[in-house]
Write a protein that holds these residues in place. Structure first.
Motif, PDB file in Angstrom:
ATOM      1  N   GLY A  85     -39.459  77.429 -97.366  1.00  0.00           N
ATOM      2  CA  GLY A  85     -40.772  77.674 -96.781  1.00  0.00           C
ATOM      3  C   GLY A  85     -40.885  77.410 -95.298  1.00  0.00           C
ATOM      4  O   GLY A  85     -41.891  77.773 -94.686  1.00  0.00           O
TER       5      GLY A  85
ATOM      6  N   ALA B 179     -41.199  80.745 -93.600  1.00  0.00           N
ATOM      7  CA  ALA B 179     -41.980  81.698 -94.392  1.00  0.00           C
ATOM      8  C   ALA B 179     -42.608  82.764 -93.505  1.00  0.00           C
ATOM      9  O   ALA B 179     -43.230  82.465 -92.487  1.00  0.00           O
ATOM     10  N   GLY B 180     -42.395  84.022 -93.890  1.00  0.00           N
ATOM     11  CA  GLY B 180     -42.973  85.138 -93.163  1.00  0.00           C
ATOM     12  C   GLY B 180     -42.204  85.568 -91.933  1.00  0.00           C
ATOM     13  O   GLY B 180     -42.566  86.554 -91.289  1.00  0.00           O
TER      14      GLY B 180
ATOM     15  N   GLN C 120     -49.989  90.563 -94.127  1.00  0.00           N
ATOM     16  CA  GLN C 120     -49.975  89.207 -94.674  1.00  0.00           C
ATOM     17  C   GLN C 120     -48.757  88.426 -94.179  1.00  0.00           C
ATOM     18  O   GLN C 120     -48.873  87.248 -93.805  1.00  0.00           O
ATOM     19  N   LEU C 121     -47.580  89.076 -94.153  1.00  0.00           N
ATOM     20  CA  LEU C 121     -46.381  88.411 -93.657  1.00  0.00           C
ATOM     21  C   LEU C 121     -46.490  88.113 -92.161  1.00  0.00           C
ATOM     22  O   LEU C 121     -45.995  87.085 -91.690  1.00  0.00           O
TER      23      LEU C 121
ATOM     24  N   ARG D  35     -49.248  87.367 -90.527  1.00  0.00           N
ATOM     25  CA  ARG D  35     -50.086  86.170 -90.411  1.00  0.00           C
ATOM     26  C   ARG D  35     -49.322  84.924 -90.838  1.00  0.00           C
ATOM     27  O   ARG D  35     -49.406  83.876 -90.196  1.00  0.00           O
ATOM     28  N   GLN D  36     -48.572  85.046 -91.943  1.00  0.00           N
ATOM     29  CA  GLN D  36     -47.794  83.915 -92.432  1.00  0.00           C
ATOM     30  C   GLN D  36     -46.753  83.504 -91.397  1.00  0.00           C
ATOM     31  O   GLN D  36     -46.518  82.307 -91.176  1.00  0.00           O
TER      32      GLN D  36
ATOM     33  N   HIS E  72     -48.313  81.471 -88.610  1.00  0.00           N
ATOM     34  CA  HIS E  72     -48.564  80.097 -89.057  1.00  0.00           C
ATOM     35  C   HIS E  72     -47.261  79.300 -89.092  1.00  0.00           C
ATOM     36  O   HIS E  72     -47.238  78.122 -88.715  1.00  0.00           O
ATOM     37  N   SER E  73     -46.183  79.929 -89.534  1.00  0.00           N
ATOM     38  CA  SER E  73     -44.886  79.241 -89.578  1.00  0.00           C
ATOM     39  C   SER E  73     -44.428  78.852 -88.179  1.00  0.00           C
ATOM     40  O   SER E  73     -43.885  77.764 -87.976  1.00  0.00           O
TER      41      SER E  73
ATOM     42  N   ARG F 295     -46.202  75.738 -87.223  1.00  0.00           N
ATOM     43  CA  ARG F 295     -45.668  74.563 -87.914  1.00  0.00           C
ATOM     44  C   ARG F 295     -44.314  74.155 -87.331  1.00  0.00           C
ATOM     45  O   ARG F 295     -44.017  72.958 -87.194  1.00  0.00           O
TER      46      ARG F 295
END
Length: 317
Positions: free
Chosen positions: A44, A47-48, A59-60, A62-63, A66-67, A70
């Motif tokens: 994870g 992710a994306g 969706q990927l 956006r993911q 976010h990754s 992080r």
């Protein structure tokens, strides 16, 4: 804190290096070094992000953003803990073995894949390490693993397409440099580095490894994910109904490519090495002998690394 990306490639000793780094995590920490390895990156953390272009959805996307956030936050946390260099060793950043075989191209979306992780690392990434391998050995190793996973053996037409496919290590290196123009790209031929993870570690960090420090390292001569033996291959192929003997080389390898094909692949690799030795147009630095003293004084401003062509290693020099 600085970041080193180790991009593999597949079947060049990447798993050996990753397990070496994992087994010596406590020693790395003493030197201010941390490592993110597949047990972390494939749960994870990315992710994306690790996707080929035609698979990216909103969706990927956006993911992935976010990754990246992080990842930057985790790097900041490591820096606050006193970590001075982070090693990210994940060959799937460049692409997958399945991508290469399905497309019959050498890492066909290298730039597009790396471009997606640039926001997470570009401010800190100053060093990228890539291991390359002679094409006849590289493709044969990928194909052997595919056969062991139940796929049929390639026919001559498929092998010819791999010989004539247009992408070379040179093109992959240029795309890496384009994605991370501020990082030094360092090339380590697997023919000399695959069984020497401590030398790869020195290349990734620029640290000088003293004899005392090296003696404390675990797994210095462990060889992980070794290629299959001809007996293993024959057993699998016999289960699939292929009972004819397979050609074996003098060093106990399956000779998938015929003489003409091997000569063409060897010539292509020689051209890549000549380009790298000539300075790679400023895109990369070739290291053919990773003495720790040389690595400590490595000039990170670019240009060819002094190579040692006297060492008689198959596929080089």
């Amino acid at each position: 804190m600085h970041v080193t990306l180790h991009l593999g490639a597949h079947r060049t000793g990447a798993t050996t290096l990753q397990r070496f780094l994992g087994r010596n995590a406590h020693l790395l920490a003493e030197e201010g070094v941390a490592a993110w390895l597949p047990p972390q990156t494939r749960r994870g953390l990315l992710a994306g992000l690790v996707r080929q272009p035609d698979q990216i959805t909103l969706q990927l996307e956006r993911q992935g953003r976010h990754s990246c956030g992080r990842l930057r936050m985790r790097q900041h946390q490591l820096e606050r803990r006193g970590i001075s260099r982070l090693l990210v060793a994940e060959q799937n950043l460049l692409g997958t073995a399945a991508n290469c075989l399905k497309s019959e191209r050498l890492y066909p979306w290298a730039f597009e894949r790396l471009d997606r992780i640039v926001p997470a690392f570009h401010e800190r990434c100053d060093r990228i390490v890539l291991s390359i391998r002679a094409y006849d050995r590289f493709w044969a190793s990928l194909l052997t693993q595919q056969v062991l996973n139940g796929f049929p053996a390639p026919d001559r037409a498929a092998l010819d397409r791999l010989v004539t496919q247009p992408r070379r290590w040179r093109r992959v290196i240029e795309e890496i440099a384009a994605a991370f123009p501020r990082a030094q790209v360092i090339i380590c031929p697997s023919e000399r580095f695959a069984a020497r993870p401590e030398r790869q570690f020195a290349t990734m960090t620029g640290l000088s490894i003293s004899p005392g420090f090296a003696s404390r390292m675990a797994g210095v001569r462990s060889w992980e994910a070794r290629g299959a033996t001809p007996e293993d291959i024959c057993e699998v192929m016999a289960d699939c109904g292929h009972l004819a003997p397979i050609p074996i080389s003098s060093d106990d390898r399956w000779l998938l490519f015929d003489r003409d094909q091997r000569e063409a692949l060897v010539a292509q690799y020689a051209e890549d090495l000549a380009w790298l030795r000539a300075g790679a147009n400023g895109h990369a630095m070739l290291i053919e002998r990773a003495d720790t003293g040389d690595l400590r004084n490595m000039d990170m401003t670019g240009g060819p690394f002094p190579d040692d062509r006297q060492e008689n290693t198959p596929g080089l020099g």
